[in-house]
Structure formats: structure tokens, C-alpha cells
Enzyme design. Structure first.
Site, PDB file in Angstrom:
ATOM      1  CB  ALA A 123       6.662  36.052 -27.705  1.00 20.89           C
ATOM      2  N   GLY A 171       9.707  30.986 -27.330  1.00 23.36           N
ATOM      3  CA  GLY A 171      11.038  32.703 -26.502  1.00 23.36           C
ATOM      4  C   GLY A 171      11.449  31.337 -25.246  1.00 23.36           C
ATOM      5  CD  GLU A 181      13.668  31.413 -29.783  1.00 19.42           C
ATOM      6  OE1 GLU A 181      12.394  32.341 -29.119  1.00 19.42           O
ATOM      7  OE2 GLU A 181      14.000  31.878 -30.808  1.00 19.42           O
ATOM      8  CD  GLU A 211       9.515  29.740 -31.864  1.00 18.35           C
ATOM      9  OE1 GLU A 211       9.302  28.517 -32.303  1.00 18.35           O
ATOM     10  OE2 GLU A 211       9.316  30.343 -30.856  1.00 18.35           O
TER      11      GLU A 211
HETATM   12  N1  CAA Z   1       1.314  34.074 -25.496  1.00 14.09           N
HETATM   13  C1  CAA Z   1       0.466  34.548 -24.640  1.00 14.09           C
HETATM   14  N2  CAA Z   1      -0.815  34.134 -24.101  1.00 14.09           N
HETATM   15  C2  CAA Z   1      -0.576  31.999 -23.875  1.00 14.09           C
HETATM   16  C3  CAA Z   1       0.732  31.981 -24.345  1.00 14.09           C
HETATM   17  C4  CAA Z   1       1.077  33.144 -25.662  1.00 14.09           C
HETATM   18  N3  CAA Z   1       2.277  32.073 -25.907  1.00 14.09           N
HETATM   19  N4  CAA Z   1       0.676  30.259 -23.580  1.00 14.09           N
HETATM   20  C5  CAA Z   1      -1.075  30.253 -22.964  1.00 14.09           C
HETATM   21  N5  CAA Z   1      -1.102  31.938 -22.894  1.00 14.09           N
HETATM   22  C6  CAA Z   1      -2.149  32.075 -22.205  1.00 14.09           C
HETATM   23  C7  CAA Z   1      -3.388  31.011 -22.476  1.00 14.09           C
HETATM   24  O1  CAA Z   1      -3.626  32.219 -23.711  1.00 14.09           O
HETATM   25  C8  CAA Z   1      -4.119  31.573 -21.961  1.00 14.09           C
HETATM   26  O2  CAA Z   1      -5.264  32.238 -21.452  1.00 14.09           O
HETATM   27  P1  CAA Z   1      -6.895  32.512 -21.526  1.00 14.09           P
HETATM   28  O3  CAA Z   1      -6.560  31.550 -19.976  1.00 14.09           O
HETATM   29  O4  CAA Z   1      -6.544  34.085 -20.945  1.00 14.09           O
HETATM   30  O5  CAA Z   1      -6.949  31.577 -22.038  1.00 14.09           O
HETATM   31  C9  CAA Z   1      -3.309  31.069 -20.875  1.00 14.09           C
HETATM   32  O6  CAA Z   1      -2.285  31.559 -21.407  1.00 14.09           O
HETATM   33  C10 CAA Z   1      -3.517  29.440 -20.859  1.00 14.09           C
HETATM   34  O7  CAA Z   1      -3.121  28.449 -22.224  1.00 14.09           O
HETATM   35  P2  CAA Z   1      -4.409  27.231 -22.117  1.00 14.09           P
HETATM   36  O8  CAA Z   1      -5.153  27.970 -21.626  1.00 14.09           O
HETATM   37  O9  CAA Z   1      -3.229  27.459 -23.861  1.00 14.09           O
HETATM   38  O10 CAA Z   1      -3.529  26.171 -21.690  1.00 14.09           O
HETATM   39  P3  CAA Z   1      -3.176  24.896 -21.853  1.00 14.09           P
HETATM   40  O11 CAA Z   1      -2.699  24.403 -21.065  1.00 14.09           O
HETATM   41  O12 CAA Z   1      -4.297  23.956 -22.430  1.00 14.09           O
HETATM   42  O13 CAA Z   1      -2.059  24.581 -23.157  1.00 14.09           O
HETATM   43  C11 CAA Z   1       0.025  25.194 -23.741  1.00 14.09           C
HETATM   44  C12 CAA Z   1      -0.865  24.808 -22.818  1.00 14.09           C
HETATM   45  C13 CAA Z   1       0.316  24.170 -25.009  1.00 14.09           C
HETATM   46  C14 CAA Z   1       1.423  26.283 -23.673  1.00 14.09           C
HETATM   47  C15 CAA Z   1      -0.355  26.735 -24.985  1.00 14.09           C
HETATM   48  O14 CAA Z   1      -1.062  27.307 -23.924  1.00 14.09           O
HETATM   49  C16 CAA Z   1       0.380  27.328 -26.137  1.00 14.09           C
HETATM   50  O15 CAA Z   1       0.418  26.391 -26.720  1.00 14.09           O
HETATM   51  N6  CAA Z   1       0.729  28.258 -25.879  1.00 14.09           N
HETATM   52  C17 CAA Z   1       1.378  28.993 -26.937  1.00 14.09           C
HETATM   53  C18 CAA Z   1       2.466  28.178 -26.880  1.00 14.09           C
HETATM   54  C19 CAA Z   1       3.571  28.941 -28.543  1.00 14.09           C
HETATM   55  O16 CAA Z   1       2.834  28.687 -29.329  1.00 14.09           O
HETATM   56  N7  CAA Z   1       4.644  29.694 -28.199  1.00 14.09           N
HETATM   57  C20 CAA Z   1       5.203  30.635 -28.680  1.00 14.09           C
HETATM   58  C21 CAA Z   1       4.817  31.458 -29.077  1.00 14.09           C
HETATM   59  S1  CAA Z   1       6.054  32.581 -30.168  1.00 14.09           S
HETATM   60  C22 CAA Z   1       7.600  32.987 -29.630  1.00 14.09           C
HETATM   61  O17 CAA Z   1       7.696  32.260 -28.639  1.00 14.09           O
HETATM   62  C23 CAA Z   1       8.080  33.821 -30.647  1.00 14.09           C
HETATM   63  C24 CAA Z   1       9.684  33.608 -30.598  1.00 14.09           C
HETATM   64  O18 CAA Z   1      10.006  33.056 -31.297  1.00 14.09           O
HETATM   65  C25 CAA Z   1       9.809  35.060 -30.315  1.00 14.09           C
END
Ligand code: CAA
Length: 260
Positions: A66, A111, A114, A134
Site C-alpha cells: 500500500a 499489499g 495480499e 508492515e
Molecule cells: N509506498 C509508497 N512508495 C513506495 C513504496 C510504498 N509501499 N514502496 C516503494 N516506494 C517508492 C519509494 O518511496 C521510492 O520513491 P522515490 O523514488 O520517490 O524516493 C520508489 O518507490 C523506489 O523505491 P526505493 O528507492 O525504496 O527502492 P529500493 O530498491 O531501494 O527498495 C523496496 C525497494 C525494498 C521495495 C523498498 O521500496 C520498500 O521497502 N518499500 C516499502 C515496502 C513496504 O513496507 N510495503 C508495505 C506497505 S504497508 C501495506 O502494504 C499495508 C497493507 O497491508 C494494506
């Protein structure tokens, strides 16, 4: 059909819904979730669509969860609406009376896992990575990750993924039953499409009944679930396709299904 955050195409009776926010690793915001609901509705209504594939644009992610930037300042009541929107959409996808496959290349996190679990099957590339991270941002899964994951891979493994927030690779995802098939990156989409096309040649009503019996039998007692199976199986005998399938078998020829 034009969407802002999805690409929606239909090839040979297979709808392909591609999450298209590659710069944000296809993170799911409310707008994209609403579009997914709309796209799934089209798939349900259009008789020419026999199977559905979900995929992510770009080469880094299926869906990285998400959208955190949209969630960061939500209050509980607002968060509840966002989580309910996801649940409504994914339940509809899960119970769509047509087969669905998630084609996962790259990250499927939070997500993303999911969404894939609301599909009937998950195919992935060798370089994919999975997780419910998460907990690392002070949250728990909100779109079915605590429920569908436990049902799919068992309590212990689900708790490890959800409570420790670690990632697993494609090989481990296959070992624990999270994914059905693993392909080299350059073969994932072609193999998934090939598999999905098979469904377009199978008797649609029987497919619908098979999915219905599995999905709705799961939470029933064995006696009630078996009763449901009897009803679903019996219903197939009302179709031309059942008569044709059995007649073709007896006549040692290929069946010509009409989809009714
Ligand atoms: N939400 C918003 N933006 C996201 C995102 C997310 N879940 N995942 C990645 N992005 C964005 C980053 O912010 C970044 O944007 P900018 O270029 O503007 O800075 C872009 O995508 C590229 O990401 P990274 O620079 O972080 O890329 P990376 O290769 O270094 O890392 C990754 C990749 C490990 C997937 C890392 O992006 C990450 O950890 N993402 C978040 C994963 C996460 O926590 N997901 C769970 C979300 S909560 C959820 O899903 C709740 C639910 O159950 C409903």
C-alpha cells in the site's frame, strides 16, 4: 478501457490488468485500488473474458505494498476506510467466477502479497521477493495478509512473515506454497499467458463451480462443505458442456465446448 494507474488489455479471452506506477514500485494508493475494483467489475460482466492475469509494470516490482506516502498521516477512521476499500476489492477478485493468476516479477510486499493471494494462483520470476513488512513501519497487514497468508502457508510460517517482517525469495515462496510456479524472468509473462489461455478452452460453468466449492467450502464444517460440493457438482449436469465433455470422451474425440 482507459485507466490512470492501470493498463487494461484483453488478449485471446484473457484480461491482463497491469499496475502501472513503476516509479513508486506500483504502490497501491486509493485511486489505484478503486480502478482495480472497476477493472475486476469489467472482467466479471464481460462474457468474452474467460481468465484474468494481474501483473506489475516495470522490472522491479509487482506491487511494493500500500502507498505509504498516502497512509502516513491517516487517523484510525480514515485508515479503516482505506483497509475496507482493499478488502472489498480483493474479496470481489477472490470470488470472481473466472480463474485469476498473479504474475509476479520483482517485489511483492505487503499489499502486493495480499493482492496476489486474492488470485487463484501465483506464478513468479526467479528474482521475485515476497514479504509482509508492515510490522517494520508500525503496522500489520490490512488487506487480508493475516488471514489469507495463514490459510495458504500455515500459521507458523504466516506468523514468521507477519511478525518478523522479513523477505523470502522465489525458491522459498515455492517451498512454502505461496507461489504455484517459478519461471525465468524473461519467460514469466509468456508462460502465464499460455497457462491462462488453457482456461479459455475449458467448460466455464464447471470452472465457476470448482472455484465456488473451494472458496466457500473452506470455512464450513466438512459435512456442510461436502454438501456444497454435491450441489456444485450436480449443477454441472445442467450444462451442455457436461454432456459434450462426457460424450466426446466416450466417442474418443476432442470436446467442442460452447461455454454453457
Ligand atoms: N509506498 C509508497 N512508495 C513506495 C513504496 C510504498 N509501499 N514502496 C516503494 N516506494 C517508492 C519509494 O518511496 C521510492 O520513491 P522515490 O523514488 O520517490 O524516493 C520508489 O518507490 C523506489 O523505491 P526505493 O528507492 O525504496 O527502492 P529500493 O530498491 O531501494 O527498495 C523496496 C525497494 C525494498 C521495495 C523498498 O521500496 C520498500 O521497502 N518499500 C516499502 C515496502 C513496504 O513496507 N510495503 C508495505 C506497505 S504497508 C501495506 O502494504 C499495508 C497493507 O497491508 C494494506
Amino acid at each position: 478501457m482507459e485507466f490512470a494507474n492501470l493498463i487494461f488489455t484483453v488478449e485471446d479471452g484473457v484480461a491482463i490488468i497491469t499496475f502501472n506506477r513503476p516509479k513508486a514500485l506500483n504502490a497501491m494508493n486509493a485511486a489505484t485500488m478503486n480502478e482495480l475494483y472497476e477493472a475486476v467489475t469489467i472482467c466479471e460482466k464481460d462474457d468474452a473474458i474467460k481468465a484474468i492475469i494481474l501483473a506489475g509494470a516495470g522490472d522491479k516490482a509487482f506491487v511494493a505494498g500500500a502507498d505509504i506516502s498516502e497512509m502516513v498521516n491517516l487517523r484510525p477512521q480514515e485508515a479503516m476506510l482505506f483497509m475496507e476499500l482493499g478488502h472489498k476489492t480483493l474479496r470481489m477478485l477472490e470470488n470472481l467466477p473466472k480463474p485469476s493468476i498473479a504474475a509476479i516479477n520483482g517485489f511483492a510486499l505487503g499489499g502486493g502479497v495480499e493482492i496476489s493471494m486474492a488470485c487463484d494462483m501465483r506464478f513468479c520470476s526467479e528474482t521475485s521477493r515476497f514479504g509482509q513488512p508492515e510490522i517494520l513501519i508500525g503496522l500489520i497487514p490490512g488487506w487480508g495478509g493475516t488471514q489469507r497468508l495463514a490459510r495458504l502457508v500455515g500459521f507458523g510460517r504466516a506468523k514468521e512473515l507477519v511478525m518478523a517482517g522479513g523477505q523470502i525469495d522465489a525458491k522459498r515462496a515455492y517451498e512454502i506454497g505461496l507461489v504455484n510456479k517459478v519461471f525465468p524472468v524473461d519467460q514469466l509473462m509468456e508462460e502465464t499467458k499460455k497457462f491462462a489461455r488453457k482456461f479459455t478452452t475449458l467448460p466455464g460453468f464447471a470452472l465457476k463451480m470448482a472455484k465456488h466449492a473451494i472458496n466457500f467450502g473452506y470455512d464450513l464444517s466438512l459435512d456442510n462443505a461436502n454438501r456444497l460440493e454435491v450441489e456444485c457438482c450436480s449443477q454441472c449436469f445442467s450444462t451442455d458442456d457436461q454432456k459434450e465433455g462426457m460424450q466426446a470422451f466416450l466417442e474418443k474425440r476432442k470436446p467442442a465446448y460452447k461455454g454453457c
